[in-house]
Design a protein around this motif. Structure first.
Motif, PDB file in Angstrom:
ATOM      1  N   MET A 317       0.694  -1.104   0.307  1.00  0.00           N
ATOM      2  CA  MET A 317      -0.026   0.118   0.258  1.00  0.00           C
ATOM      3  C   MET A 317       0.839   0.891  -0.192  1.00  0.00           C
ATOM      4  O   MET A 317       2.302   1.195  -0.107  1.00  0.00           O
ATOM      5  CB  MET A 317      -0.763   0.162   1.300  1.00  0.00           C
ATOM      6  CG  MET A 317      -1.692  -1.035   0.944  1.00  0.00           C
ATOM      7  SD  MET A 317      -3.460  -0.691   2.327  1.00  0.00           S
ATOM      8  CE  MET A 317      -4.023  -2.044   2.504  1.00  0.00           C
ATOM      9  N   ALA A 321      -1.253   4.341   4.834  1.00  0.00           N
ATOM     10  CA  ALA A 321      -2.575   3.921   3.456  1.00  0.00           C
ATOM     11  C   ALA A 321      -3.462   4.032   5.494  1.00  0.00           C
ATOM     12  O   ALA A 321      -4.769   3.836   5.793  1.00  0.00           O
ATOM     13  CB  ALA A 321      -2.118   1.985   3.917  1.00  0.00           C
ATOM     14  N   ARG A 325      -7.109   4.957   6.624  1.00  0.00           N
ATOM     15  CA  ARG A 325      -8.256   4.176   6.811  1.00  0.00           C
ATOM     16  C   ARG A 325      -9.271   4.351   7.543  1.00  0.00           C
ATOM     17  O   ARG A 325     -10.922   3.792   7.831  1.00  0.00           O
ATOM     18  CB  ARG A 325      -7.890   2.687   7.933  1.00  0.00           C
ATOM     19  CG  ARG A 325      -8.752   1.783   9.040  1.00  0.00           C
ATOM     20  CD  ARG A 325      -8.185   0.355   8.992  1.00  0.00           C
ATOM     21  NE  ARG A 325      -8.568  -0.452   9.755  1.00  0.00           N
ATOM     22  CZ  ARG A 325      -8.942  -1.470  10.004  1.00  0.00           C
ATOM     23  NH1 ARG A 325      -7.724  -2.423  10.260  1.00  0.00           N
ATOM     24  NH2 ARG A 325      -9.696  -2.226  10.737  1.00  0.00           N
ATOM     25  N   ASP A 344      -9.696  -1.845  -2.652  1.00  0.00           N
ATOM     26  CA  ASP A 344      -8.872  -1.092  -1.916  1.00  0.00           C
ATOM     27  C   ASP A 344      -7.680  -0.265  -2.806  1.00  0.00           C
ATOM     28  O   ASP A 344      -6.922   0.084  -3.105  1.00  0.00           O
ATOM     29  CB  ASP A 344      -8.211  -1.578  -1.317  1.00  0.00           C
ATOM     30  CG  ASP A 344      -7.574  -0.339   0.328  1.00  0.00           C
ATOM     31  OD1 ASP A 344      -7.493   0.528  -0.208  1.00  0.00           O
ATOM     32  OD2 ASP A 344      -7.655  -1.749   1.875  1.00  0.00           O
ATOM     33  N   ARG A 346      -5.551   2.319  -1.453  1.00  0.00           N
ATOM     34  CA  ARG A 346      -4.579   2.459  -1.077  1.00  0.00           C
ATOM     35  C   ARG A 346      -3.820   1.402  -1.641  1.00  0.00           C
ATOM     36  O   ARG A 346      -2.536   1.729  -0.976  1.00  0.00           O
ATOM     37  CB  ARG A 346      -5.173   1.957   0.366  1.00  0.00           C
ATOM     38  CG  ARG A 346      -6.002   2.783   1.426  1.00  0.00           C
ATOM     39  CD  ARG A 346      -5.823   2.993   3.169  1.00  0.00           C
ATOM     40  NE  ARG A 346      -6.391   2.064   3.095  1.00  0.00           N
ATOM     41  CZ  ARG A 346      -6.511   0.539   3.746  1.00  0.00           C
ATOM     42  NH1 ARG A 346      -5.981   1.497   5.347  1.00  0.00           N
ATOM     43  NH2 ARG A 346      -6.954  -0.300   4.058  1.00  0.00           N
TER      44      ARG A 346
END
Length: 454
Positions: A317, A321, A325, A344, A346
């Protein structure tokens, strides 16, 4: 097929190497393999193709090697040990392939509602509902419930045919002959197997008379002891004063199998670190070139007995990252305590490739080497996940977390939280060294398949 897989290679190799009596040797090999398999009930109805595991076949093969050696000695057939051990290897391969194909075939036809056993359940309403719920969790078993005979006037949640009811105490006129009542219901629904669900109304004498009636008419009876996910190797039957006593052994936590697991973890991790060092170098270079930030990512995870440790991974990531979140919590696609997003934002492009083939997990071999983790075990959770665990989920931490495990080879992130917990509890409660080897073998296929890896 199994007999030919043993007999033909032995006969051909003995003849090619000019060993004495090749035909007799082939006959003894086929007979030995067949006898061992029959003694282990490999050809009994309900067990053929019901497991694709390699380890039972390997144990049968080792037994066959010994039986064949004794048979050759008794028949005074002198064959070089190197020759007949090599000649018996094809039967191991043939049987493994045959069992794998049969297992896959059975799973395929069961998903199409074929090759199933029609089951009538007998018991109190609550017990019947519990059995139905457990059977509904999986689709790889051979049972399809076609109806129920309830004890008493209760109702079930399932919309199943209810051809008859049994009296609460078994003494009323309509319940005096349970066997005939259940037998008529089984005939009406064409059920070849009767499940008796546990309950205080299903006394031993009542079940005994029910078994007489069913067995006399050629129908099978199975008693559900009320246990969930207990492996066969933990169950021992004994007799005491006319009673059948079922002993449930605990999962191994000490002794030679555990020492063997520790040795396999350390030696396996060391060997893999050496062999995969070129892969480490290529992955590290790809991460360094493709995105800014360190090659490795260190994260606090919780291990056995809730002890935290630093777990290492290849970074997949962006560097920020962890700070991103909180803003992505609403996009979490996983239920329960885990946080997973299929796409995702990231994750870097190289990171997505590493996750697809689980290459990002390779640095955890260091954690295995120093004793934080095992090669096989439950997924190592985050501290914030553990804070949300209940009394059942916390049992996942009774053993070391693993580099791979039942979660990884059964679908990974595609599984629900309840399915993940069930798999981990199954591993904790039913651990064996043989099961670890089976998971390691299945991991290779799971890595290539990549299902649920994101």
């Amino acid at each position: 097929m199994d007999v030919l897989g043993a007999a033909v290679p032995v006969g051909v190799l003995c003849a090619a190497t000019r060993q004495p009596h090749p035909l007799l040797a082939a006959t003894l090999a086929g007979a030995a393999w067949l006898a061992v398999a029959a003694a282990k009930n490999r050809y009994v109805k309900g067990s053929v193709g019901d497991s694709g595991s390699v380890l039972p076949v390997f144990r049968d093969w080792l037994t066959t090697v010994g039986v064949f050696a004794v048979a050759c000695l008794a028949a005074r057939v002198e064959i070089s040990a190197e020759v007949w051990v090599l000649a018996l290897l094809p039967c191991l391969v043939v049987t493994v392939v045959r069992r794998k194909l049969m297992h896959r075939y059975l799973l395929a036809i069961r998903r199409q509602a074929q090759g199933l056993r029609r089951v009538l359940i007998v018991g109190e309403s609550g017990a019947v509902d519990a059995v139905l719920a457990e059977l509904a969790h999986r689709t790889d078993h051979e049972y399809i419930v076609v109806g129920s005979c309830l004890v008493g006037e209760g109702a079930t949640d399932a919309a199943l045919p209810l051809p008859a009811r049994l009296a609460v105490d078994g003494a009323a006129p309509e319940g005096a002959d349970d066997g005939q009542t259940v037998l008529r219901s089984a005939v009406e629904l064409d059920a070849d197997l009767v499940f008796v669900a546990p309950g205080r109304q299903m006394t031993a004498e009542r079940i005994r008379r029910l078994a007489w009636a069913l067995h006399d008419e050629g129908r099978d009876l199975a008693i559900l002891p009320g246990l969930i996910d207990v492996s066969q190797h933990r169950v021992r039957l004994a007799k005491a004063a006319g009673l059948t006593v079922m002993h449930i052994d605990p999962a191994a936590r000490r002794g030679f199998p555990v020492l063997l697991k520790h040795a396999t973890d350390r030696l396996g991790a060391l060997l893999l670190l050496v062999l995969l060092s070129p892969v480490f170098a290529v992955v590290a270079a790809a991460i360094r070139v493709s995105s800014a930030g360190p090659v490795f990512y260190c994260q606090i995870r919780v291990g056995r007995d809730q002890l935290p440790f630093r777990m290492w991974k290849f970074r997949t990531m962006v560097v920020t990252a962890d700070r991103m979140r909180a803003a992505l919590e609403a996009a979490n696609e996983h239920d329960g305590a885990m946080f997973k997003i299929r796409r995702d934002p990231r994750v870097t492009r190289v990171g997505r490739l590493l996750r697809r083939f689980s290459l990002d997990e390779l640095p955890q071999l260091y954690n295995v080497l120093v004793g934080h983790m095992s090669l096989v075990g439950p997924r190592p959770p985050l501290p914030e996940e553990v804070e949300r665990y209940d009394g059942t989920e916390i049992r996942r931490l009774a053993v070391k977390p693993g580099l791979t495990g039942l979660w990884q080879v059964s679908g990974r992130s595609d599984l629900s939280w309840d399915e993940t917990v069930a798999l981990d509890l199954s591993y904790v409660d039913n651990w064996s060294y043989a099961r670890d080897i089976d998971v390691l073998v299945r991991t290779l296929r799971a890595v290539v398949d990549g299902r649920g890896a994101y």
